[in-house]
Design a protein around this motif. Sequence first.
Motif, PDB file in Angstrom:
ATOM      1  N   THR A  73       0.834  -1.199   0.000  1.00  0.00           N
ATOM      2  CA  THR A  73       0.000   0.000   0.000  1.00  0.00           C
ATOM      3  C   THR A  73       0.869   1.249   0.000  1.00  0.00           C
ATOM      4  OG1 THR A  73      -1.822   1.141   1.139  1.00  0.00           O
ATOM      5  CG2 THR A  73      -0.136   0.133   2.523  1.00  0.00           C
ATOM      6  N   THR A  74       0.282   2.363  -0.374  1.00  0.00           N
ATOM      7  CA  THR A  74       0.955   3.654  -0.251  1.00  0.00           C
ATOM      8  C   THR A  74      -0.071   4.723   0.083  1.00  0.00           C
ATOM      9  OG1 THR A  74       2.444   5.235  -1.327  1.00  0.00           O
ATOM     10  CG2 THR A  74       0.771   4.214  -2.714  1.00  0.00           C
ATOM     11  N   ASP A  75       0.360   5.718   0.854  1.00  0.00           N
ATOM     12  CA  ASP A  75      -0.511   6.839   1.203  1.00  0.00           C
ATOM     13  C   ASP A  75       0.365   8.041   1.530  1.00  0.00           C
ATOM     14  OD1 ASP A  75      -2.757   8.395   2.017  1.00  0.00           O
ATOM     15  OD2 ASP A  75      -3.761   6.554   2.644  1.00  0.00           O
ATOM     16  N   PHE A  76       0.009   9.189   0.994  1.00  0.00           N
ATOM     17  CA  PHE A  76       0.781  10.411   1.251  1.00  0.00           C
ATOM     18  C   PHE A  76      -0.129  11.606   1.077  1.00  0.00           C
ATOM     19  CE2 PHE A  76       1.423   8.870  -3.067  1.00  0.00           C
ATOM     20  CZ  PHE A  76       1.069   9.955  -3.843  1.00  0.00           C
ATOM     21  N   PHE A  77       0.241  12.708   1.726  1.00  0.00           N
ATOM     22  CA  PHE A  77      -0.580  13.910   1.637  1.00  0.00           C
ATOM     23  C   PHE A  77       0.198  15.137   2.081  1.00  0.00           C
ATOM     24  CE2 PHE A  77      -2.224  11.492   5.474  1.00  0.00           C
ATOM     25  CZ  PHE A  77      -1.507  12.188   6.431  1.00  0.00           C
ATOM     26  N   MET A  78      -0.472  16.277   2.017  1.00  0.00           N
ATOM     27  CA  MET A  78       0.108  17.546   2.446  1.00  0.00           C
ATOM     28  C   MET A  78      -0.160  17.755   3.937  1.00  0.00           C
ATOM     29  SD  MET A  78      -0.821  19.733  -0.967  1.00  0.00           S
ATOM     30  CE  MET A  78      -2.145  18.643  -1.467  1.00  0.00           C
ATOM     31  N   PRO A  79       0.512  18.695   4.587  1.00  0.00           N
ATOM     32  CA  PRO A  79       0.455  18.819   6.049  1.00  0.00           C
ATOM     33  C   PRO A  79      -0.954  18.962   6.609  1.00  0.00           C
ATOM     34  CG  PRO A  79       2.273  20.117   5.208  1.00  0.00           C
ATOM     35  CD  PRO A  79       1.497  19.644   4.005  1.00  0.00           C
ATOM     36  N   ILE A  80      -1.201  18.205   7.665  1.00  0.00           N
ATOM     37  CA  ILE A  80      -2.462  18.247   8.395  1.00  0.00           C
ATOM     38  C   ILE A  80      -2.291  19.009   9.710  1.00  0.00           C
ATOM     39  CG2 ILE A  80      -1.983  16.020   9.519  1.00  0.00           C
ATOM     40  CD1 ILE A  80      -5.460  17.104   8.392  1.00  0.00           C
ATOM     41  N   VAL A  81      -1.036  19.154  10.165  1.00  0.00           N
ATOM     42  CA  VAL A  81      -0.682  19.925  11.358  1.00  0.00           C
ATOM     43  C   VAL A  81       0.561  20.754  11.040  1.00  0.00           C
ATOM     44  CG1 VAL A  81      -1.681  18.328  13.049  1.00  0.00           C
ATOM     45  CG2 VAL A  81       0.666  17.974  12.248  1.00  0.00           C
ATOM     46  N   ASP A  82       0.868  21.709  11.904  1.00  0.00           N
ATOM     47  CA  ASP A  82       2.003  22.591  11.663  1.00  0.00           C
ATOM     48  C   ASP A  82       3.335  21.983  12.090  1.00  0.00           C
ATOM     49  OD1 ASP A  82       0.627  24.772  10.506  1.00  0.00           O
ATOM     50  OD2 ASP A  82      -0.038  25.431  12.481  1.00  0.00           O
ATOM     51  N   ASP A  83       3.331  21.216  13.169  1.00  0.00           N
ATOM     52  CA  ASP A  83       4.569  20.646  13.683  1.00  0.00           C
ATOM     53  C   ASP A  83       5.107  19.573  12.731  1.00  0.00           C
ATOM     54  OD1 ASP A  83       6.319  20.236  16.313  1.00  0.00           O
ATOM     55  OD2 ASP A  83       5.873  18.268  15.473  1.00  0.00           O
ATOM     56  N   PRO A  84       6.370  19.684  12.284  1.00  0.00           N
ATOM     57  CA  PRO A  84       6.873  18.737  11.286  1.00  0.00           C
ATOM     58  C   PRO A  84       6.984  17.301  11.785  1.00  0.00           C
ATOM     59  CG  PRO A  84       8.625  20.214  12.028  1.00  0.00           C
ATOM     60  CD  PRO A  84       7.347  20.760  12.568  1.00  0.00           C
ATOM     61  N   GLU A  85       7.367  17.110  13.047  1.00  0.00           N
ATOM     62  CA  GLU A  85       7.464  15.746  13.563  1.00  0.00           C
ATOM     63  C   GLU A  85       6.085  15.102  13.655  1.00  0.00           C
ATOM     64  OE1 GLU A  85      10.166  14.748  16.741  1.00  0.00           O
ATOM     65  OE2 GLU A  85      11.158  16.693  16.537  1.00  0.00           O
ATOM     66  N   ASP A  86       5.101  15.880  14.088  1.00  0.00           N
ATOM     67  CA  ASP A  86       3.738  15.349  14.135  1.00  0.00           C
ATOM     68  C   ASP A  86       3.233  15.035  12.726  1.00  0.00           C
ATOM     69  OD1 ASP A  86       3.528  15.403  16.887  1.00  0.00           O
ATOM     70  OD2 ASP A  86       2.488  17.330  16.957  1.00  0.00           O
ATOM     71  N   PHE A  87       3.540  15.911  11.767  1.00  0.00           N
ATOM     72  CA  PHE A  87       3.142  15.659  10.380  1.00  0.00           C
ATOM     73  C   PHE A  87       3.720  14.330   9.883  1.00  0.00           C
ATOM     74  CE2 PHE A  87       4.276  16.820   5.761  1.00  0.00           C
ATOM     75  CZ  PHE A  87       3.140  16.190   5.250  1.00  0.00           C
ATOM     76  N   ASN A 110      -1.059   6.877   9.324  1.00  0.00           N
ATOM     77  CA  ASN A 110      -2.137   6.776   8.350  1.00  0.00           C
ATOM     78  C   ASN A 110      -1.825   5.732   7.273  1.00  0.00           C
ATOM     79  OD1 ASN A 110      -4.635   8.124   7.004  1.00  0.00           O
ATOM     80  ND2 ASN A 110      -3.080   8.177   5.412  1.00  0.00           N
ATOM     81  N   ALA A 111      -0.592   5.721   6.780  1.00  0.00           N
ATOM     82  CA  ALA A 111      -0.224   4.762   5.732  1.00  0.00           C
ATOM     83  C   ALA A 111      -0.158   3.337   6.272  1.00  0.00           C
ATOM     84  CB  ALA A 111       1.125   5.163   5.129  1.00  0.00           C
ATOM     85  N   ILE A 112       0.410   3.167   7.448  1.00  0.00           N
ATOM     86  CA  ILE A 112       0.516   1.837   8.047  1.00  0.00           C
ATOM     87  C   ILE A 112      -0.867   1.261   8.321  1.00  0.00           C
ATOM     88  CG2 ILE A 112       1.362   0.561  10.064  1.00  0.00           C
ATOM     89  CD1 ILE A 112       3.637   2.688  10.229  1.00  0.00           C
ATOM     90  N   SER A 113      -1.831   2.136   8.572  1.00  0.00           N
ATOM     91  CA  SER A 113      -3.196   1.695   8.875  1.00  0.00           C
ATOM     92  C   SER A 113      -3.780   0.810   7.787  1.00  0.00           C
ATOM     93  CB  SER A 113      -4.099   2.909   9.091  1.00  0.00           C
ATOM     94  OG  SER A 113      -5.434   2.520   9.331  1.00  0.00           O
ATOM     95  N   ASP A 114      -3.402   1.050   6.526  1.00  0.00           N
ATOM     96  CA  ASP A 114      -3.947   0.258   5.426  1.00  0.00           C
ATOM     97  C   ASP A 114      -3.614  -1.226   5.574  1.00  0.00           C
ATOM     98  OD1 ASP A 114      -5.075   2.452   4.233  1.00  0.00           O
ATOM     99  OD2 ASP A 114      -3.465   2.738   2.784  1.00  0.00           O
ATOM    100  N   VAL A 115      -2.456  -1.529   6.136  1.00  0.00           N
ATOM    101  CA  VAL A 115      -2.084  -2.926   6.377  1.00  0.00           C
ATOM    102  C   VAL A 115      -2.942  -3.512   7.495  1.00  0.00           C
ATOM    103  CG1 VAL A 115      -0.225  -4.469   7.128  1.00  0.00           C
ATOM    104  CG2 VAL A 115       0.267  -2.608   5.522  1.00  0.00           C
ATOM    105  N   TYR A 116      -3.095  -2.754   8.586  1.00  0.00           N
ATOM    106  CA  TYR A 116      -3.943  -3.214   9.681  1.00  0.00           C
ATOM    107  C   TYR A 116      -5.389  -3.408   9.215  1.00  0.00           C
ATOM    108  CZ  TYR A 116      -0.137  -1.948  12.907  1.00  0.00           C
ATOM    109  OH  TYR A 116       1.059  -1.859  13.576  1.00  0.00           O
ATOM    110  N   ALA A 117      -5.838  -2.563   8.287  1.00  0.00           N
ATOM    111  CA  ALA A 117      -7.215  -2.651   7.808  1.00  0.00           C
ATOM    112  C   ALA A 117      -7.464  -3.913   6.989  1.00  0.00           C
ATOM    113  CB  ALA A 117      -7.565  -1.418   6.971  1.00  0.00           C
ATOM    114  N   MET A 118      -6.411  -4.596   6.564  1.00  0.00           N
ATOM    115  CA  MET A 118      -6.548  -5.878   5.873  1.00  0.00           C
ATOM    116  C   MET A 118      -6.385  -7.053   6.836  1.00  0.00           C
ATOM    117  SD  MET A 118      -7.017  -4.461   2.939  1.00  0.00           S
ATOM    118  CE  MET A 118      -7.275  -5.930   1.950  1.00  0.00           C
TER     119      MET A 118
END
Length: 343
Positions: free
Chosen positions: A64-78, A85-93
């Motif tokens: 799987t792959t997932d990527f996006f633009m910033p959802i928060v301001d802090d870079p480490e949190d982003f 979010n991307a790892i979740s796709d594996v758990y969802a299977m």
Amino acid sequence: MENIKLTQYSHGAGCGCKISPAVLDEILNKQAHQQEFKQLLVGNHSNDDAAVYDMGNGTATISTTDFFMPIVDDPEDFGGIASVNAISDVYAMGGSPLMAIAILGWPVNKIPSYVAAKVLDGSRRACAEAGIPLAGGHSIDSPEPIFGLAVTGTVDIRNLKKNDTAQEGDYLFLTKKLGIGIITTAQKKGIVQEAHLAEARQSMLTLNRIGEKLGTFPYVHALTDVTGFGLLGHLTEMCEGSRLSAEINFEEIPRFDFLDEYVAQKSMPGGTQRNWDSYGSKISEISDYQRSILADPQTSGGLLLAVSEDKVEEFHQKMLANGFDLQPFGRMVPRRAKIVEVS
């Protein structure tokens, strides 16, 4: 570090950047006929969370792959949120992640490179929490900051969960609260309360690791994660794939209890309306307020699952043992004129 607000450098935020369901359907439906691969258990033929390939020994590889633009301001949190979010796709299977590689787009002439390094630090921390290496990646110079992962996982084929295998009578559950898009939009508008943002941030940074365990429960008939299309979008995919409809009770749906003040201030992302334009005709009549919650794009949202009606109590007890006090908010029913009926 200078005070750089990452969300000010992007036109969208998190999974709200997704192409709308209607446009995505148009793109995928116009593809030329693809070669069939018998070993491909899950691919483009369904709207599932990841591709799954049979390795021939009772196990399958998840990609799987997932990527996006910033959802928060802090870079480490982003970096952390994009990775969770991307790892979740594996758990969802119903699977287990093995490793990840990074996808980085960075406006090198606008934002210093050390900020991008902080994004990667957050990603490494999330990957370490999932027990996997951030093993490599690829980067480009782009007009807006972009980050995500390509993740490889594995699953015992007997435990593979899909989003199109719900059964009539199944009860519906959701593992995280709704409202992420509303709160992060409030952040971008400068009206969010820090305590509310902190609660949303913590939700986005929490791994959906429980999906790996849900894969071992045979009475969990269908599983997916709720992201950019909102609860209604991902539930519609589950219903259409399973050739069923759903009845849901709005008051029973888990959501942050402080959303009303932001909805009143019209703190809704543009993705909400794009979502509704894509699938609103398939939903029963609902209020503007209900639409603002149910079509709200989620980033690193929870798992949506359909559980056999005769195993709900057993499921509830097992989830309590794993720290989840989940209550059903709806049921799968025979196909009706509307795919989802909201009461």
